[in-house]
Write an enzyme that holds these catalytic residues in place. Structure first.
Site, PDB file in Angstrom:
ATOM      1  N   ALA A 187       0.708  -1.253   0.144  1.00  0.00           N
ATOM      2  CA  ALA A 187       0.109   0.234   0.050  1.00  0.00           C
ATOM      3  C   ALA A 187       1.171   1.341  -0.136  1.00  0.00           C
ATOM      4  CB  ALA A 187      -0.890   0.139   1.132  1.00  0.00           C
ATOM      5  N   SER A 207       0.390   4.837  -2.378  1.00  0.00           N
ATOM      6  CA  SER A 207      -0.398   5.942  -2.755  1.00  0.00           C
ATOM      7  C   SER A 207      -2.104   5.677  -2.367  1.00  0.00           C
ATOM      8  CB  SER A 207      -0.300   6.376  -4.278  1.00  0.00           C
ATOM      9  OG  SER A 207       0.780   6.836  -4.506  1.00  0.00           O
ATOM     10  N   PHE A 224       9.996   2.196   2.769  1.00  0.00           N
ATOM     11  CA  PHE A 224      10.220   3.685   2.405  1.00  0.00           C
ATOM     12  C   PHE A 224      10.028   4.617   3.313  1.00  0.00           C
ATOM     13  CE2 PHE A 224       8.254   1.299  -1.563  1.00  0.00           C
ATOM     14  CZ  PHE A 224       9.517   0.616  -1.874  1.00  0.00           C
ATOM     15  N   GLU A 275       2.723  18.701   1.333  1.00  0.00           N
ATOM     16  CA  GLU A 275       3.943  17.857   0.865  1.00  0.00           C
ATOM     17  C   GLU A 275       4.136  17.880  -0.717  1.00  0.00           C
ATOM     18  OE1 GLU A 275       5.455  13.117   1.061  1.00  0.00           O
ATOM     19  OE2 GLU A 275       3.416  13.740   1.903  1.00  0.00           O
ATOM     20  N   ARG A 276       2.975  17.734  -1.237  1.00  0.00           N
ATOM     21  CA  ARG A 276       3.159  17.791  -2.686  1.00  0.00           C
ATOM     22  C   ARG A 276       3.656  19.156  -3.409  1.00  0.00           C
ATOM     23  NH1 ARG A 276      -2.375  14.115  -3.031  1.00  0.00           N
ATOM     24  NH2 ARG A 276      -1.406  12.061  -2.967  1.00  0.00           N
ATOM     25  N   ARG A 299      33.998  25.793 -20.581  1.00  0.00           N
ATOM     26  CA  ARG A 299      34.493  24.405 -21.268  1.00  0.00           C
ATOM     27  C   ARG A 299      34.404  24.699 -22.876  1.00  0.00           C
ATOM     28  NH1 ARG A 299      37.529  20.127 -22.407  1.00  0.00           N
ATOM     29  NH2 ARG A 299      36.000  18.137 -22.802  1.00  0.00           N
ATOM     30  N   GLY A 316       3.086  10.749  -3.911  1.00  0.00           N
ATOM     31  CA  GLY A 316       1.956  10.401  -4.698  1.00  0.00           C
ATOM     32  C   GLY A 316       2.556  10.281  -5.990  1.00  0.00           C
TER      33      GLY A 316
END
Length: 370
Positions: free
Chosen positions: A125, A127, A151, A232-233, A258, A354
């Protein structure tokens, strides 16, 4: 006093910029190798009231500024995840106003004395929060918790974990939040990126948790979790466009110096036009996300727009960090190159908080397309 125009907040920007350059940049490579940031960094951030933003003072727009300045001055999204895990660990506690929980967990986290974590995701489980299986069964003045989480950001270092558990029936109606301090096992996970941010798998086997550690009312945890997803998003969207801006700035500096075949890379039209395209993408993502953040800050219902902002910023970031590594050539592939770190770190932004596909599905439903 911090300037309160929408995007300025000059004193806050200067404070965070100085903190990042002094306390973060000189040590970040070592923290990446060690796999975590030191607790002392939490205390130093707290001394400047940075951990209290959004809680004891400030608002979401201050959090936007904080995130922009840390990443664009040499920090990283992984550093943000490690140092500001309280941003997902304590909002639910703060929202309920429970003085006991505030004194034991939230306020110590704001002071940098404790590290908090949030445990929602499970092997089956992610999202789909309503599908969690970790159970908490009432036994007198305790809950007995069984299950596993995965996670979990800062799960190895956390002094407490705000944990989503099932206290009732199947579905979202039976979910509660419990603050769990000990009694469970932790296993550190090895990741592609965010190396300075520890990530763990947690196992709960008949773990007894005092009923006083319940956040809000029993079986009302789903609502608390959903409310905080918006912030959070938005924050992850800010991390995405800020990372893109940092990668672009580093790349512009690189191609200016460079040389190939007698002239700097930036003098090649294919390179200069590519840089202009990337700058455009970043500016669009930043402008839109900031506007959505302002609406969320005002308490508006803009779930669809938050989904759009996160996906747009993540897509922009993915394109920019890939181009940054490409334009750095072989140097971009080496660990000693900062753009290599951003390339790895950016990959999680379209998954965490998400997944992009979930954001698209949610937006489609809100628009009546699904």
């Amino acid at each position: 006093m911090i300037t309160k125009d929408l995007y300025g907040r000059k004193e806050l920007r200067e404070l965070v910029r100085d903190f990042t350059r002094r306390e973060v940049v000189p040590h970040l490579d070592r923290w990446e190798r060690e796999g975590e940031v030191p607790r002392e960094l939490h205390r130093k951030a707290a001394e400047l009231d940075l951990l209290g933003i959004g809680f004891e003072h400030g608002d979401l727009l201050d959090t936007v500024v904080l995130t922009e300045e840390i990443i664009q001055n040499g920090g990283s999204s992984g550093l943000m995840a490690a140092l500001f895990t309280l941003g997902i660990a304590i909002p639910h506690i703060w929202q309920t106003g429970d003085e006991d929980l505030l004194d034991r967990f939230a306020r110590p986290a704001v002071r940098g004395e404790k590290i908090g974590s949030l445990a929602v995701t499970e092997p089956g489980a992610g999202s789909d929060v309503a599908a969690i299986r970790t159970t908490a069964v009432r036994d007198g003045d305790h809950y007995v918790v069984n299950g596993e989480k995965t996670f979990i950001t800062s799960g190895c270092r956390a002094d407490f974990v705000t944990t989503a558990v099932r206290t009732g029936e199947k579905g979202y109606q039976g979910i509660s939040l419990l603050v769990i301090e000990d009694g469970f096992t932790r296993r550190k996970l090895d990741k592609m990126g965010w190396h300075c941010s520890d990530t763990a798998e947690l196992h709960f086997d008949d773990v007894r948790v005092p009923v006083r550690n319940l956040v809000g009312e029993e079986n009302q945890g789903f609502v608390l979790i959903m409310r905080q997803f918006q912030v959070e998003r938005v924050t992850m969207a800010v991390q995405a466009y800020a990372t893109a801006q940092r990668a672009l700035d580093l790349t512009v500096g690189w191609v200016r110096h460079r040389e190939t075949f007698g002239k700097p890379l930036i003098k090649r039209q294919v390179v200069s036009h590519r840089l202009a395209q990337l700058a455009q993408r970043i500016d669009l993502a930043r402008t839109y996300t900031r506007e959505v953040a302002a609406r969320v800050n005002r308490g508006e219902d803009c779930v669809t727009e938050v989904c759009f902002a996160k996906n747009a910023a993540v897509e922009t970031c993915s394109e920019v960090v890939d181009a940054a590594v490409q334009l750095h050539g072989g140097m971009g592939y080496l660990r000693e190159s900062e753009v290599e770190r951003h390339y790895r770190d950016a990959r999680i932004l379209g998954i965490g908080g998400g997944a992009s596909e979930v954001m698209t599905e949610l937006a489609a439903r809100r628009l009546g397309f699904a």
